[in-house]
Design a protein around this motif. Structure first.
Motif, PDB file in Angstrom:
ATOM      1  N   GLU B 244     -18.998  52.663  48.110  1.00 36.15           N
ATOM      2  CA  GLU B 244     -17.657  52.212  47.738  1.00 36.15           C
ATOM      3  C   GLU B 244     -16.980  52.968  48.685  1.00 36.15           C
ATOM      4  N   ILE B 245     -15.652  52.436  49.312  1.00 32.26           N
ATOM      5  CA  ILE B 245     -14.456  53.540  49.864  1.00 32.26           C
ATOM      6  C   ILE B 245     -13.496  53.454  48.623  1.00 32.26           C
ATOM      7  N   GLU B 246     -12.773  54.537  48.843  1.00 33.75           N
ATOM      8  CA  GLU B 246     -11.013  54.365  48.272  1.00 33.75           C
ATOM      9  C   GLU B 246     -10.229  54.971  49.140  1.00 33.75           C
ATOM     10  N   HIS B 247      -9.688  53.724  49.892  1.00 32.85           N
ATOM     11  CA  HIS B 247      -8.340  54.421  50.667  1.00 32.85           C
ATOM     12  C   HIS B 247      -7.153  54.644  50.109  1.00 32.85           C
ATOM     13  N   PHE B 248      -7.037  55.969  50.647  1.00 32.57           N
ATOM     14  CA  PHE B 248      -5.661  56.135  49.819  1.00 32.57           C
ATOM     15  C   PHE B 248      -4.410  56.157  50.489  1.00 32.57           C
ATOM     16  N   PRO B 473     -12.469  48.537  48.276  1.00 32.43           N
ATOM     17  CA  PRO B 473     -13.770  48.031  48.140  1.00 32.43           C
ATOM     18  C   PRO B 473     -15.408  48.426  48.384  1.00 32.43           C
ATOM     19  N   SER B 474     -15.567  47.796  47.050  1.00 30.72           N
ATOM     20  CA  SER B 474     -16.945  48.136  46.283  1.00 30.72           C
ATOM     21  C   SER B 474     -17.877  47.099  47.055  1.00 30.72           C
ATOM     22  N   PHE B 475     -19.231  47.942  46.946  1.00 30.41           N
ATOM     23  CA  PHE B 475     -20.201  46.526  47.787  1.00 30.41           C
ATOM     24  C   PHE B 475     -21.697  47.048  46.729  1.00 30.41           C
ATOM     25  N   GLY B 476     -22.061  45.970  46.238  1.00 35.96           N
ATOM     26  CA  GLY B 476     -23.091  45.906  45.237  1.00 35.96           C
ATOM     27  C   GLY B 476     -24.299  46.148  46.380  1.00 35.96           C
ATOM     28  N   ILE B 477     -25.196  47.128  46.648  1.00 37.81           N
ATOM     29  CA  ILE B 477     -26.088  46.962  47.502  1.00 37.81           C
ATOM     30  C   ILE B 477     -27.023  46.497  47.994  1.00 37.81           C
ATOM     31  N   GLY B 478     -27.509  45.856  46.472  1.00 41.40           N
ATOM     32  CA  GLY B 478     -28.118  45.370  46.240  1.00 41.40           C
ATOM     33  C   GLY B 478     -28.785  44.406  46.477  1.00 41.40           C
TER      34      GLY B 478
END
Lengths: 607, 607
Positions: B244-248, B473-478
């Protein structure tokens, strides 16, 4: 220009390290804005990068170099698995409760603190009492629940915060418990180690390896221990990253083909005998330790050597690293031998890697519980003739003689050892009858020739079926990293000699940021070049920071030293840079072709 | 020579993929020897390597390229954090229970299955009823607990296994609950996402970034959802890896300096209007989507573009990848805009990455709960004069007039918007009195000039204090990896054309094993060369397998194709090898200097 600061005492040194680590966000106490939770820490940006680097190197050094099978299993684990492994019943610490407030303490901690304080501060303590307390400290880990409770009562130890009386010690299971699925009927735990995920997959992994031994499986992942009252800061935490190897080997052949690669290594070892004899750890050549039997077998020795190389490569000080053999009372009954890689830091000698020959224990435990045979096969090139004992009770004759007890006698006969059976055979042949103790009946019965036939039969066998032994190197990654921080930390005087500056000096392999880029003077032309170089570094996968703040060179070095940046690139002109190396403190002038400073050119590769 | 197998229907295709994945140990159902646990899977050796490769590329593509601050926080999370984030109260699914056996089901699943089966199989279904069921399927996610319960009753849906009656739907919290520490008094959960660890650290990270916006923090780690009844195999699991990325960013300036790098990308987008208008996803140029306002802002657009590049690079088929905008009813009330990267696989279009502009919601929630201000500051270069509304109620006069209700009137006055206050000021000035609605009293009261003073005051401000917006942006890697497996899978006929062989064709970046090395013929001289090459590859960090079994070349290729090995090195003589590339199927003869096949030479680098 570098001086160590071990003079200020280990507490002061630790405080300096931890302050720097927290200020530069290597670590952050987790959930700090909610006043945190004891034993939980975050890795902030530089800490997280160090951890990534250590794990990447671990993968290269172990998984890739040894062709290990890496797996990745869930943390959530159903109870049955941890019942089989023994964790549900035995993964406990002894706890006492403040009888009024309910606050919990680790029983051994309270006893330890009490004895230490008495020994250090009570000048009136009689010599006899002092000797006794020293003995208590020495055997602390071996005390039973009853013995601990008795000592706590005897010494009048009360709850540290309230002075209230304490309960008797009782075991507290250290696993975080949860429930899987919505029914509440499937209890589960957060795994206390990653190893079980490998053991339960043994059959598939053995097949994957072409049904051949030896082979090793590896796993990196989170593990959880719900500590009663975490102490020792970053060393005793409730969630941590483990990297574990399970090397499966034929118990009859623990030789290792690559042992010669490590046999000549020489480092500090602390064998059992030296510990019991009150000696110190001393430098021993690994090959000799194995050939003399100090280390149980070549495979165990091989991993000790590989662990040594791993830690030394990371930057652990070789003089503060020793391999200590477990004493008999520390080792599980099934273990063949066990050595801990211990690293000395301000908390003392800390176990960071355990390297154990666990024999066949784990695979047998899961075979028993699951009913799935976790075994290996050795196919013989030619069938071998073996003699096998065959015991055939005659149920009819036994039934006539023992009526309702027939079944128990039959089972007892079938369970005889080879020696017992051969003795009975001899007795039956010479006397026609034999005395036979049937435990389940609690008495001796008379057995005659009709009731049982005992013979040795020759059989051809095509293969040997056996449970492999497992040799397990288990790495506490967080502990290794913390010790590495202490071993990499120095202070040096500032240029004006008016203050001490903090320095981490990491090997480039470990360094969270490999390189700083800055223009010598703050002018746009130089800044552009710095940005171009930064772009090349990014494309080459080299972490870096670009500093165009225009502060003095000395201040910039101080800032990057504090997070252990090993290289600095100073843009001197539009066509030259100076590369400054932290470990050599030497500057190298380097001319680069301005026209080709792009993502894929030499500039990036050569940095 | 390669043909795809999409002819056999998606079920058959999926079965072929999953069979290959399980047979070659990409995945293993966790705890298989204990009959497993629904929704838990292990990554076996090749799966684990693919996962490592995907995560390493994610770090390069996002963390390194964008200079993000990566952190690593624990999975165990105290309740207070997840109370603030809303998970304790709202992270639920609606569940029904078999009233006799207690077996649990997801209410929406049962209703969905019922409607689908009726629509597919019941030929007597009246058109009107069919239309209604189609509508139910369309609005399924929006149904309340009561509506779901009513439909289940109306359609007479019973427990699938027993046909027993079902309970009313009730919410089940999807977090795994546990207890931190021995007292049982500190409830905790296994985190359902990694994001909260970043939000609670905002203050430290902002400081680390030199108190400057924008910046992004990132985290890779395990997340946990205690699904009621996991379905869809590898796509809906109870434990999974999130990145997960948190861009402020300043809410008043969501421009992105690097947006131009991605503006010309063109790919499938599926805006809200197209979905509501019954249209299909279509190719859109990203720059236009942002300039026309289809995508809310440049930063959101920039990440959509970067996610597209990431997925395409991994080997996701661009024609089966679309960015779908959330419909208003899917989006949280605070979200400014949200797009999902959806990948088409045999299960349909699957959400694999969510890219949301969550505005200031999360930081505000933690500010409120913790009392710690999670805000940013914009220093003005010169102080700015601003007009500020000041409302000063006179408690004394209000008390005389309203007695016990004084406090509520006072609070209502202080809470007036600027417009309300200015209207009241005008009324008081013109009429000396104003009508005022006090919600908490449920009535209107009369306010006079004495009771409140309202004025606009000029003040000098040196900085602006605000809560940053966060773009996540939140990535479900599986899920990404599973879709990648489907997109990389083919079958091809064997040489004898008597069977179909399974092939994974991964980009070298992703491939679990980069290279096979084997001697053309099984003679010791060639085997030695093969071993030398293998050693060089290891030293260069290139994963490989060495195959000296002597089986036919065709069989060896088939074996390595099944795990997607992109390169093969065949030792033809003691001085030449043929390099075979899976994607080009072309052979290259390559002569190497035998004297220099060592760890550091060209042989390794050029492979």
């Amino acid at each position: 220009a570098v001086s160590t600061t071990s003079g200020g005492g280990s507490e002061a040194f630790r405080q300096a390290v931890v302050n720097t680590l927290e200020r530069r966000l290597f670590y952050i106490p987790s959930f700090k804005i909610y006043r945190g939770v004891a034993g939980l820490y975050d890795y902030g940006p530089p800490g997280c990068a160090v951890k990534s680097n250590v794990l990447a190197f671990w993968r290269q050094h172990f998984v890739l170099e040894e062709g290990m099978l890496e797996v990745d299993c869930p943390c959530v684990t159903p109870e049955v698995v941890l019942k089989a492994s023994g964790h549900v019943d035995k993964f406990t610490d002894l706890m006492v409760k403040d009888e009024k407030t309910g606050t919990c303490y680790r029983a051994d901690h309270l006893l330890k603190d009490h004895c230490k304080e008495k020994l250090e501060k009570d000048l009136t303590l009689p010599a006899e009492k002092a000797a006794e307390m020293k003995h208590v400290l020495a055997v602390l880990d071996d005390l039973s629940s009853e013995e601990l409770g008795a000592k706590i009562k005897e010494y009048g130890i009360t709850a540290p915060d309230t002075k209230n009386p304490l309960s008797d010690p009782y075991p507290f299971n250290l696993m975080f418990q949860t429930s899987i699925g919505p029914s509440g009927l499937l209890p589960g735990y957060m795994r206390p180690e990653t190893a079980q995920g490998i053991f339960v997959n043994f059959k598939d992994l053995y097949y994957y390896n072409g049904n051949k031994l030896p082979f090793a499986a590896a796993q990196i992942g989170q593990a959880f221990r719900n500590e009663i009252s975490p102490r020792q800061g970053l060393l005793r935490v409730r969630e941590f990253t483990l990297a574990e190897i399970e090397h499966f080997v034929d118990p009859e052949d623990k030789a290792h083909p690559k042992f010669s690669d490590v046999a000549s290594l020489e480092f500090l070892m602390f064998p059992r005998e030296a510990q019991l004899g009150g000696e110190q750890a001393r430098k021993i050549i690994l090959g000799e330790a194995v050939s003399k039997g100090t280390v149980n077998n070549e495979t165990l020795g091989y991993f000790i050597g590989r662990v040594y190389l791993f830690l030394a490569h990371l930057g652990i000080d070789k003089d503060r690293l020793r391999f200590r053999q477990h004493l008999p009372n520390e080792m599980a009954h099934y273990a063949a031998d066990c050595w801990d890689a211990e690293i000395e830091c301000s908390y003392g000698w800390i176990e960071c890697v355990g390297i154990a020959d666990r024999s066949a224990y784990d695979l047998r435990a899961h075979t028993d519980k699951s009913g799935v045979q976790l075994v290996a096969h050795e196919k013989f090139s030619e069938p071998r003739e073996v003699e096998k004992l065959v015991i055939t009770p005659s149920k009819k004759d036994l039934g006539l003689a023992f009526k309702a007890s027939q079944k128990m006698v039959t089972e007892a006969l079938e369970a005889m050892t080879e020696k017992e059976a051969l003795d009975m055979k001899a007795a039956l042949e010479s006397k026609g009858e034999a005395e036979f103790q049937v435990c389940t009946l609690g008495k001796t019965v008379a057995i005659n020739k009709k009731m049982v036939s005992i013979s040795m039969v020759k059989k051809k066998e095509h293969q040997r079926v056996f449970t492999p032994s497992v040799i397990e190197p288990s790495f506490g990654i967080g502990r290794i990293i913390y010790c590495l921080f202490e071993h990499s930390f120095y202070t040096r005087p500032s240029k004006a000699e008016d203050e001490q500056l903090n320095v981490f000096r990491f090997p480039p392999l470990v360094a969270p940021i490999k390189c700083t880029v800055f223009p010598l003077v703050k002018i746009p032309k130089f800044e552009d070049v710095a940005k171009q170089i930064a772009k090349s570094l990014t494309a080459a996968g080299i972490s870096h920071i670009i500093d165009i703040t225009g502060t003095s060179i000395g201040k910039r070095y101080a800032r990057t030293d504090e997070i252990g940046v090993p290289f600095a690139v100073t843009v001197d002109s539009t066509s030259t840079v100076t590369i400054h190396g932290q470990s050599t403190w030497a500057d190298v002038m380097w001319r680069f072709p301005t026209h080709s400073v792009t993502a894929n050119d030499d500039a990036a590769d050569q940095n």
